[in-house]
Design an enzyme around this catalytic site. Structure first.
Site, PDB file in Angstrom:
ATOM      1  N   GLU A  54      15.019 -16.415  41.938  1.00 29.12           N
ATOM      2  CA  GLU A  54      15.430 -17.734  42.427  1.00 29.12           C
ATOM      3  C   GLU A  54      16.682 -18.226  41.704  1.00 29.12           C
ATOM      4  OE1 GLU A  54      13.522 -19.940  44.881  1.00 29.12           O
ATOM      5  OE2 GLU A  54      15.677 -20.247  44.893  1.00 29.12           O
ATOM      6  N   ASP A  98      20.356 -18.747  43.515  1.00 24.17           N
ATOM      7  CA  ASP A  98      20.913 -20.103  43.621  1.00 24.17           C
ATOM      8  C   ASP A  98      22.277 -20.181  42.934  1.00 24.17           C
ATOM      9  OD1 ASP A  98      18.481 -20.680  44.766  1.00 24.17           O
ATOM     10  OD2 ASP A  98      17.688 -21.778  43.043  1.00 24.17           O
ATOM     11  N   SER A 113      15.238 -20.737  50.275  1.00 23.94           N
ATOM     12  CA  SER A 113      15.750 -20.796  48.909  1.00 23.94           C
ATOM     13  C   SER A 113      17.249 -20.558  48.872  1.00 23.94           C
ATOM     14  CB  SER A 113      15.099 -19.697  48.060  1.00 23.94           C
ATOM     15  OG  SER A 113      13.838 -20.096  47.633  1.00 23.94           O
ATOM     16  N   ASP A 125      24.456 -26.067  66.921  1.00 23.67           N
ATOM     17  CA  ASP A 125      23.084 -26.196  67.411  1.00 23.67           C
ATOM     18  C   ASP A 125      22.453 -24.802  67.506  1.00 23.67           C
ATOM     19  OD1 ASP A 125      20.792 -27.215  68.451  1.00 23.67           O
ATOM     20  OD2 ASP A 125      21.648 -27.814  70.387  1.00 23.67           O
TER      21      ASP A 125
END
Ligand SMILES: *[C@@H]1O[C@H](CO)[C@@H](O)[C@H](O)[C@H]1NC(C)=O
Ligand SMILES: *[C@@H]1O[C@H](CO)[C@@H](O)[C@H](O)[C@H]1NC(C)=O
Ligand SMILES: *[C@@H]1O[C@H](CO)[C@@H](O)[C@H](O)[C@H]1NC(C)=O
Ligand SMILES: *[C@@H]1O[C@H](CO)[C@@H](O)[C@H](O)[C@H]1NC(C)=O
Length: 618
Positions: free
Chosen positions: A282, A286, A533, A576
């Site tokens: 993680e 990040d 994440s 979209d």
């Protein structure tokens, strides 16, 4: 500590003789994995805490205040509040309260039997499948005239996060709490050859793919000294310096040797004794993407929260970002949060209250299931996100990786308990808090190019989305959610009780970004990583560069973005997403569709369009 304010038991005891006792909170079912094993010992001591009701924190008041500084049509757009003004406005029960003196008293420990008679309840010991024990009750009562002043009493009905406490370094599943290690990204395969060409973005997502997909070209930020971007990680989750360099060598040579600015909270430490994807995935993901996307010119701050012994949760972060949260806004709960100073002598011996000036954008890729927490606990924390919004901070959360199911693919049973066989959708918190921006996941379809429309992520993970069971719909999304329900959920394809069909509950996520096939350096090699994440820090990076442009023009940061992005002008600045679903709980979940959908939100950002609009905005 829990309530900035604690009610003395004595006050309740006295009060009890004055007015009838009424039920204050009740749990309908036990959380997954827990069973009741025995009555709590009568002489065991309970550290009872009383959280007092704050004024002005009902959802409607908060929304009105936020709209005043965050709605694009408001003349006060960008006129954010100082921390002092926030503290003053939300100060609990001021002067004239008849019980003020007793209410001001701090937490008191009481023997079980006394606590039980005060709260008209029974405490039991519960055991988790893992062997952990926890003390709780099913419901409790307070004197009627005290009820309006008390928001939450602990320990009572809340559960769960005790699993995240001590020993968290030793087991796989609890790494980098909160949320039982669950919004963790997923590693699926090692990479032999990195593709640097844009025609392979369906197989590997790199920073160049993201820039191309989202029209995200902003190489020279100008206001880097005034600007800031915070990435939140929970110890023992930790980045590996050598991995940042490995990534930088391939994708951003200017970042070789660069590190995030460490803002340690409650003893937060970038530990290097445990190394594996669970411990590093993680944080590495990040930081590698956030630091690269905001360019080497813009420093990134790492909020590393919690020591190695106790760990921490979202409220510990909020304590550090807003001192008034520690002392009067909600604070920590011994079941769900780290309690500092850490009673473990090896742990952190202080509590960090208001020690950190919040960054302009804060991205977090961790989350709970709403059902892990009580409505009162989530309401208190959600109000705090609103306060940060008032101060001009943008809060971004990943929306979960299991579609309409919760962390670990747990679903709800009709009685509110969680199990793998449940058929009721299990929404993710904090994404369901109306005052954060929840980010879902998309993918470049197999064999498609970056010029083709993306779909909701359909590989390895599915975008967390749906309708809250705790929070009502905020004004900013009423129109678009009503349209989605009318066009896609009328009649509802699922049996009654599967999700909140009323159209009056908060829908999530708000927006989305790619969450599939990320090339990430972890523990010395590149792997393919999947998850919302990834989506959250990518969106945070784009918003940080928009702040740069505004700050360079002498304007204010964008702060709470939801009233803006749902406005008709800004909606058009999102791509979209109209294909893909978010299955879970034995269903195909919801379907992406034209306009807003509870799979990909408004869609993925078109950075150049958003930048143009936000530059013109007051
Ligand atoms: C890129 O990554 C590979 C590993 O896949 C590594 O061997 C190499 O040194 C890195 N740097 C460059 C400039 O290729
Ligand atoms: C591991 O972390 C400790 C504490 O931050 C630091 O002093 C040490 O240099 C690190 N060791 C390595 C090999 O990076
Ligand atoms: C993608 O292209 C490959 C090679 O042409 C083909 O084998 C595969 O079936 C295609 N996949 C999809 C999902 O269209
Ligand atoms: C659906 O959500 C709304 C708004 O939060 C709430 O008032 C209503 O009670 C919920 N309906 C059910 C069946 O839970």
């Amino acid at each position: 500590m829990l309530a900035l304010f604690s009610l003395a038991l004595a006050a309740v005891a006295t009060a009890q003789t004055l007015s009838p006792s009424v039920q204050h909170a009740k749990r309908t079912a036990l959380p997954a994995g827990w069973s009741r094993v025995r009555r709590h010992a009568p002489d065991a001591v309970l550290p009872l805490r009383f959280g007092l009701t704050q004024p002005n924190v009902d959802m409607k008041s908060l929304e009105d205040l936020l709209n005043d500084v965050s709605h694009p049509d408001s003349p006060n757009y960008g006129d954010h509040w100082s921390p002092a003004r926030v503290a003053e406005h939300f100060a609990p029960t001021k002067g004239n309260h008849p019980h003020r003196r007793v209410l001001d008293l701090r937490q008191r420990c009481r023997p079980r039997s006394q606590a039980e008679s005060l709260l008209n309840t029974e405490y039991h010991v519960y055991e988790h499948d893992s062997g952990k024990e926890h003390v709780a009750c099913d419901a409790y009562h307070l004197p009627a005239h005290v009820v309006p002043h008390v928001e939450i009493v602990t320990p009572t009905i809340d559960f769960n996060a005790i699993l995240k406490r001590s020993g968290s370094t030793s087991t796989h599943i609890t790494v980098g709490q909160p949320g039982a290690g669950t919004v963790q990204p997923v590693l699926a395969g090692k990479i032999e050859n990195i593709f640097h060409e844009l025609d392979n973005c369906d197989k590997q997502i790199t920073p160049a793919c993201l820039r191309a997909l989202y029209n995200f070209v902003y190489p020279f930020p100008l206001a880097t000294k005034q600007n800031s971007y915070g990435i939140v990680e929970y110890t023992p989750q930790a980045y590996v310096p050598a991995d940042l360099d490995l990534f930088a060598k391939n994708f951003s040579s200017g970042l070789v040797g660069a590190r995030p600015i460490l803002a340690a909270i409650d003893g937060g430490v970038v530990q290097n004794t445990s190394e594996s994807f669970s411990f590093n995935g993680e944080s590495n993901l990040d930081l590698e993407y956030a630091m690269t996307l905001v360019t080497p010119h813009q420093p990134v701050t790492l909020y590393q929260v919690g020591d190695l012994q106790m760990g921490a949760s979202f409220n510990n972060l909020l304590d550090a970002l807003d001192g008034s949260f520690c002392t009067s806004g909600g604070g920590d709960d011994p079941v769900n949060d780290g309690i500092y100073p850490d009673p473990d002598p090896a742990g952190y011996q202080k509590q960090d209250c208001g020690t950190i000036k919040p960054a302009n954008v804060i991205s977090t890729s961790y989350g709970y299931n709403e059902a892990d927490l009580s409505p009162a606990y989530t309401a208190r924390q959600c109000a705090e996100y609103a306060k940060l919004g008032l101060m001009g901070v943008t809060i971004v959360y990943s929306s979960g990786d299991n579609g309409v199911a919760g962390n670990q693919a747990l679903c709800l049973n009709p009685d509110g308990s969680q199990s793998f066989s449940g058929n009721v959708f299990n929404p993710s918190f904090p994404s369901t808090c109306p005052f954060v921006t929840g980010v879902g996941a998309t993918q470049v379809n197999p064999n498609a190019t970056i010029h083709d429309p993306e779909s909701a992520c359909q590989q390895v993970i599915h975008s967390g989305g749906g309708f809250s069971n705790y929070f009502a719909i905020p004004g900013y999304q009423q129109g678009v959610v009503a349209d989605y329900i009318k066009d896609n959920l009328t009649p509802s394809p699922y049996p009654p009780g599967t999700y909140n069909t009323s159209g009056t509950s908060r829908a999530y996520p708000d927006i989305s970004a790619n969450g599939a096939n990320y090339v990430v350096a972890v523990d010395g090699q590149f792997g393919l990583v999947y998850g919302t994440s990834a989506s959250a820090p990518v969106v945070g990076s784009m918003l940080t560069m928009i702040n740069d442009a505004r700050l360079a023009l002498g304007k204010k940061p964008i702060g709470f973005i939801n009233p803006t992005i749902y406005s008709p002008a800004f909606r058009g600045a999102f791509n979209d997403i109209t294909t893909g679903t978010n299955p879970g709980c034995g269903t195909k979940g919801f379907s992406a569709a034209k306009g807003y959908d509870p799979v990909t939100g408004l869609g993925t950002p078109n950075f150049a369009k958003l930048l143009a609009l936000w530059i013109l905005q007051k």
